[in-house]
Structure formats: structure tokens, C-alpha cells
Design a protein around this motif. Sequence first.
Motif, PDB file in Angstrom:
ATOM      1  N   ASN A 197       0.826  -1.213   0.000  1.00  0.00           N
ATOM      2  CA  ASN A 197       0.000   0.000   0.000  1.00  0.00           C
ATOM      3  C   ASN A 197       0.857   1.258   0.000  1.00  0.00           C
ATOM      4  OD1 ASN A 197      -2.456  -1.350  -0.048  1.00  0.00           O
ATOM      5  ND2 ASN A 197      -2.657  -1.388   2.178  1.00  0.00           N
ATOM      6  N   GLN A 198       1.956   1.217   0.764  1.00  0.00           N
ATOM      7  CA  GLN A 198       2.856   2.365   0.825  1.00  0.00           C
ATOM      8  C   GLN A 198       3.556   2.591  -0.518  1.00  0.00           C
ATOM      9  OE1 GLN A 198       2.963   4.523   3.205  1.00  0.00           O
ATOM     10  NE2 GLN A 198       4.572   5.767   2.272  1.00  0.00           N
ATOM     11  N   GLU A 199       3.973   1.496  -1.158  1.00  0.00           N
ATOM     12  CA  GLU A 199       4.615   1.599  -2.472  1.00  0.00           C
ATOM     13  C   GLU A 199       3.640   2.148  -3.514  1.00  0.00           C
ATOM     14  OE1 GLU A 199       5.954  -2.343  -3.198  1.00  0.00           O
ATOM     15  OE2 GLU A 199       7.788  -2.140  -2.010  1.00  0.00           O
ATOM     16  N   LYS A 200       2.391   1.687  -3.438  1.00  0.00           N
ATOM     17  CA  LYS A 200       1.371   2.168  -4.364  1.00  0.00           C
ATOM     18  C   LYS A 200       1.111   3.658  -4.153  1.00  0.00           C
ATOM     19  CE  LYS A 200      -1.982  -0.651  -5.193  1.00  0.00           C
ATOM     20  NZ  LYS A 200      -3.242  -1.435  -5.062  1.00  0.00           N
ATOM     21  N   LYS A 201       1.072   4.064  -2.891  1.00  0.00           N
ATOM     22  CA  LYS A 201       0.847   5.474  -2.573  1.00  0.00           C
ATOM     23  C   LYS A 201       1.981   6.344  -3.102  1.00  0.00           C
ATOM     24  CE  LYS A 201      -0.148   8.587   1.285  1.00  0.00           C
ATOM     25  NZ  LYS A 201      -0.367   8.696   2.752  1.00  0.00           N
ATOM     26  N   GLN A 202       3.211   5.872  -2.966  1.00  0.00           N
ATOM     27  CA  GLN A 202       4.362   6.628  -3.460  1.00  0.00           C
ATOM     28  C   GLN A 202       4.317   6.762  -4.988  1.00  0.00           C
ATOM     29  OE1 GLN A 202       7.708   4.499  -1.832  1.00  0.00           O
ATOM     30  NE2 GLN A 202       7.556   5.487   0.174  1.00  0.00           N
ATOM     31  N   THR A 203       3.882   5.681  -5.657  1.00  0.00           N
ATOM     32  CA  THR A 203       3.744   5.721  -7.123  1.00  0.00           C
ATOM     33  C   THR A 203       2.702   6.750  -7.529  1.00  0.00           C
ATOM     34  OG1 THR A 203       4.365   3.384  -7.304  1.00  0.00           O
ATOM     35  CG2 THR A 203       3.204   4.358  -9.174  1.00  0.00           C
ATOM     36  N   TRP A 204       1.586   6.765  -6.818  1.00  0.00           N
ATOM     37  CA  TRP A 204       0.529   7.740  -7.106  1.00  0.00           C
ATOM     38  C   TRP A 204       1.026   9.171  -6.909  1.00  0.00           C
ATOM     39  CZ3 TRP A 204      -3.440   4.636  -3.753  1.00  0.00           C
ATOM     40  CH2 TRP A 204      -4.032   3.633  -4.546  1.00  0.00           C
ATOM     41  N   MET A 205       1.700   9.392  -5.777  1.00  0.00           N
ATOM     42  CA  MET A 205       2.161  10.743  -5.458  1.00  0.00           C
ATOM     43  C   MET A 205       3.154  11.256  -6.499  1.00  0.00           C
ATOM     44  SD  MET A 205       0.561  11.473  -2.578  1.00  0.00           S
ATOM     45  CE  MET A 205       1.388  12.620  -1.498  1.00  0.00           C
ATOM     46  N   ALA A 206       3.927  10.338  -7.081  1.00  0.00           N
ATOM     47  CA  ALA A 206       4.932  10.720  -8.070  1.00  0.00           C
ATOM     48  C   ALA A 206       4.309  11.273  -9.352  1.00  0.00           C
ATOM     49  CB  ALA A 206       5.824   9.526  -8.399  1.00  0.00           C
ATOM     50  N   VAL A 207       3.048  10.908  -9.620  1.00  0.00           N
ATOM     51  CA  VAL A 207       2.377  11.402 -10.833  1.00  0.00           C
ATOM     52  C   VAL A 207       1.308  12.444 -10.510  1.00  0.00           C
ATOM     53  CG1 VAL A 207       2.877   9.353 -12.200  1.00  0.00           C
ATOM     54  CG2 VAL A 207       0.790   9.411 -10.823  1.00  0.00           C
ATOM     55  N   GLY A 208       1.399  13.027  -9.310  1.00  0.00           N
ATOM     56  CA  GLY A 208       0.531  14.157  -8.988  1.00  0.00           C
ATOM     57  C   GLY A 208      -0.659  13.869  -8.110  1.00  0.00           C
ATOM     58  N   HIS A 209      -0.870  12.604  -7.736  1.00  0.00           N
ATOM     59  CA  HIS A 209      -1.985  12.309  -6.843  1.00  0.00           C
ATOM     60  C   HIS A 209      -1.770  13.013  -5.499  1.00  0.00           C
ATOM     61  CE1 HIS A 209      -3.831   8.597  -8.906  1.00  0.00           C
ATOM     62  NE2 HIS A 209      -3.026   9.180  -9.774  1.00  0.00           N
ATOM     63  N   GLY A 210      -2.870  13.333  -4.845  1.00  0.00           N
ATOM     64  CA  GLY A 210      -2.792  14.043  -3.574  1.00  0.00           C
ATOM     65  C   GLY A 210      -2.892  15.545  -3.741  1.00  0.00           C
ATOM     66  N   THR A 211      -2.862  16.012  -5.002  1.00  0.00           N
ATOM     67  CA  THR A 211      -2.994  17.444  -5.286  1.00  0.00           C
ATOM     68  C   THR A 211      -4.124  17.672  -6.284  1.00  0.00           C
ATOM     69  OG1 THR A 211      -1.421  17.368  -7.135  1.00  0.00           O
ATOM     70  CG2 THR A 211      -0.525  17.795  -4.935  1.00  0.00           C
ATOM     71  N   TYR A 212      -4.606  18.884  -6.321  1.00  0.00           N
ATOM     72  CA  TYR A 212      -5.633  19.308  -7.284  1.00  0.00           C
ATOM     73  C   TYR A 212      -4.989  20.329  -8.201  1.00  0.00           C
ATOM     74  CZ  TYR A 212      -9.981  21.541  -8.934  1.00  0.00           C
ATOM     75  OH  TYR A 212     -10.998  22.069  -9.706  1.00  0.00           O
ATOM     76  N   THR A 213      -4.832  19.968  -9.476  1.00  0.00           N
ATOM     77  CA  THR A 213      -3.975  20.725 -10.383  1.00  0.00           C
ATOM     78  C   THR A 213      -4.724  21.188 -11.627  1.00  0.00           C
ATOM     79  OG1 THR A 213      -2.191  19.232  -9.694  1.00  0.00           O
ATOM     80  CG2 THR A 213      -1.763  20.662 -11.581  1.00  0.00           C
ATOM     81  N   GLU A 214      -4.473  22.428 -12.023  1.00  0.00           N
ATOM     82  CA  GLU A 214      -4.996  22.892 -13.313  1.00  0.00           C
ATOM     83  C   GLU A 214      -4.027  22.483 -14.414  1.00  0.00           C
ATOM     84  OE1 GLU A 214      -6.238  26.953 -15.768  1.00  0.00           O
ATOM     85  OE2 GLU A 214      -6.014  27.033 -13.570  1.00  0.00           O
ATOM     86  N   ILE A 215      -4.551  21.903 -15.484  1.00  0.00           N
ATOM     87  CA  ILE A 215      -3.726  21.526 -16.624  1.00  0.00           C
ATOM     88  C   ILE A 215      -4.036  22.462 -17.793  1.00  0.00           C
ATOM     89  CG2 ILE A 215      -3.444  19.126 -15.916  1.00  0.00           C
ATOM     90  CD1 ILE A 215      -5.677  18.379 -17.869  1.00  0.00           C
ATOM     91  N   PRO A 216      -3.043  22.749 -18.645  1.00  0.00           N
ATOM     92  CA  PRO A 216      -3.228  23.797 -19.655  1.00  0.00           C
ATOM     93  C   PRO A 216      -4.052  23.432 -20.873  1.00  0.00           C
ATOM     94  CG  PRO A 216      -1.010  22.900 -19.774  1.00  0.00           C
ATOM     95  CD  PRO A 216      -1.649  22.291 -18.560  1.00  0.00           C
ATOM     96  N   GLY A 217      -4.085  22.140 -21.249  1.00  0.00           N
ATOM     97  CA  GLY A 217      -4.790  21.838 -22.494  1.00  0.00           C
ATOM     98  C   GLY A 217      -5.116  20.376 -22.688  1.00  0.00           C
TER      99      GLY A 217
END
Length: 221
Positions: free
Chosen positions: A50-70
Motif C-alpha cells: 500500500n505504501q509503495e502504491k501510494k508513493q507511485t501515485w504521489m509521483a504522478v501528482g496524486h494528492g494534489t488538485y492541479t490545473e492543466i493547460p490543455g
Amino acid sequence: MAEQALQQQILKVAEVMENQVDAELDKLDRMDEDEMELLRRRRMDALKKNQEKKQTWMAVGHGTYTEIPGEKEFFAECKKSERVVCHFFRRSTWRCEIIDKHLNILAPKHVETRFIKIDAEKCPFLAERLRIVVIPTLALITDGKTKDYVVGFDDIGGKDDFPTAMLEWRLGCGEVINYSGNLSEPPVGDNPQKSAKSLLTQGRKKIIRGGNEDDSDSDLE
């Protein structure tokens, strides 16, 4: 009379819970050392995964709310993450700020899901492809496919001051987050007469019509 019946019901529930705890304790008592060690290892392995999965998610932006340009970035995000919530917004539509407030709370709570937002006016091709008509709209995406939409506020109580828990429940109904509550009982606050079925039916009608009957939300031009 009613109070006595309630007390009896509470005692019955307490008795059931006590029996369940006793059964678990008895099960543990009957385990030998090897079985206990095996159980401990399994739990440690599960925690590690579960910890490894969480780290993988966080590495691609999970845990944040982000505006993307296009549009290019939208498709890239959907490829990187199994579950995505995308808010189609317009800067002149102030109700989008209400959605922003709630998604900023939910993103760090549900790291299993990617939360993003995109200006619908800057991605007309994508908006047309996904049939985005009402602003704000949340597209609920799983495995690269849009499985559900939250159109305006109808699915979440129909009011501007809906609680974050209401939106969280709706995302759970869309199976885009791991929801721990009861999906058949939405947290409707002061309007308990609204069932899950009635709330979701309202939203489905809006999607089928492809528009909004009142002016509480803005349509893309």
C-alpha cells in the motif's frame, strides 16, 4: 414505551458487537506462534504494498488538485492514472470556485485518484468530444474512459452550500474514489427525504437533455 424499545434495541446491538469481539479474541487465542507470525507477515506485506502504491501515485501528482493547460495534458494525465476526476470550469463562472474548494479538500484525502481541472473554453475539441455543456461539470474517468459525470449541482443537493461529504459521496457512487460510507444513504443534511436514487436521477436527466433548465449553471457557448 418507545424509549424502552429503543434501549432494548441498543442492548441487542451491543450484545452482537461484544460477541463478534469475543469471537475474534478466541480465534487469536487458538493461533499458535507460527500462525501468528504468518498473519503478521501478511499484514506487513500488505502495508508495504500500500505504501509503495501510494508513493507511485504521489509521483504522478496524486494528492494534489492541479490545473492543466490543455487537451494534450488531459490525455497524458488519463494515461498515467487509473482513476481521474476532471473539473471542466470557466473562469467567469463563480460556482466553479465552489467545486474548487471541495476538490482541494478531497484530493489529499483520496490519493488513489488524480484530481485535475481544465478551462473548457481552451479545449473546445475535448469539451465537444465529452459532451460538456453545463459548467461546472466533473468528468469521472476510469481506465481512460469517461464512466460518469457530475453535471452542475443537482446530484449533490442542488444548493451552493453543499458539504464536501456530499460531493465525496457522489464521487463514490461514480466508483472513482474509495468511499468508506454507505452509498445508499447520501449525507443530505437537512433534507433526509432525498434518496440516493432521486438525486442521481436528477443528474441523469440533465445529461440526457444536454442542458440546464435554470440559470444556476452556465452553458458553454
